[in-house]
Write a protein that holds these residues in place. Sequence first.
Motif, mmCIF file in Angstrom:
data_model
loop_
_atom_site.group_PDB
_atom_site.id
_atom_site.type_symbol
_atom_site.label_atom_id
_atom_site.label_comp_id
_atom_site.label_asym_id
_atom_site.label_seq_id
_atom_site.Cartn_x
_atom_site.Cartn_y
_atom_site.Cartn_z
ATOM 1 N N ASP A 57 0.812 -1.224 -0.019
ATOM 2 C CA ASP A 57 0.032 0.074 0.060
ATOM 3 C C ASP A 57 0.954 1.230 0.169
ATOM 4 O O ASP A 57 0.714 2.422 -0.775
ATOM 5 C CB ASP A 57 -0.995 -0.056 1.307
ATOM 6 N N ALA A 58 1.937 1.163 0.698
ATOM 7 C CA ALA A 58 2.917 2.404 0.677
ATOM 8 C C ALA A 58 3.517 2.541 -0.679
ATOM 9 O O ALA A 58 3.744 3.708 -0.960
ATOM 10 C CB ALA A 58 3.980 2.314 1.833
ATOM 11 N N ALA A 59 3.788 1.586 -1.288
ATOM 12 C CA ALA A 59 4.665 1.551 -2.659
ATOM 13 C C ALA A 59 3.527 2.195 -3.661
ATOM 14 O O ALA A 59 4.167 3.069 -4.527
ATOM 15 C CB ALA A 59 4.790 0.331 -3.111
ATOM 16 N N VAL A 60 2.421 1.994 -3.566
ATOM 17 C CA VAL A 60 1.354 2.543 -4.463
ATOM 18 C C VAL A 60 1.333 4.303 -4.406
ATOM 19 O O VAL A 60 1.257 4.958 -5.408
ATOM 20 C CB VAL A 60 -0.151 2.291 -4.115
ATOM 21 N N GLN A 61 1.882 4.571 -3.336
ATOM 22 C CA GLN A 61 1.958 6.114 -3.204
ATOM 23 C C GLN A 61 2.987 6.809 -3.919
ATOM 24 O O GLN A 61 3.001 7.922 -4.411
ATOM 25 C CB GLN A 61 2.276 6.603 -1.448
#
Length: 142
Positions: A57-61
């Motif tokens: 989820d953090a990588a999506v940012q």
Amino acid sequence: MSLASQQEATSSKRVLDPWSDAALIAKQLSQPNSQFIAILGAESWCSKCRDWRPVFDAAVQNAAPNQTWLWFDLEDHAEFIGSHIPEDLPMLLIYQQDRLVVHAPFPAVASTFPEAVEEARQKASKPDIGLRERLLKVDWAE
């Protein structure tokens, strides 16, 4: 910027859902130079999946505009995934346009997403299970 353009820009910075975002996903995947990053997991019973989910989820940012990110839960998306049973979880799939370039399990310990992708790339890739092809159909979920 139109409302539709704003919504698409916002959606490119979140993990999309194959049930509710089918038309947007199909549109994004049909674009030139599209990249599709997907994880097959099972958060309810896979501790490794629970560890990796916030990293994903953090990588999506930090996603590039040409990238489409999806997390497929084996239970929530069973109808979509079909009869495919991954040998290990979570399983990473990366498509560059219509070519599957990575299909390998994630490492046991959550690190950074780029490190995990690099480690997965070093493993032998598995056959294509048809996720991208199915997502290109705007109304597949109907």
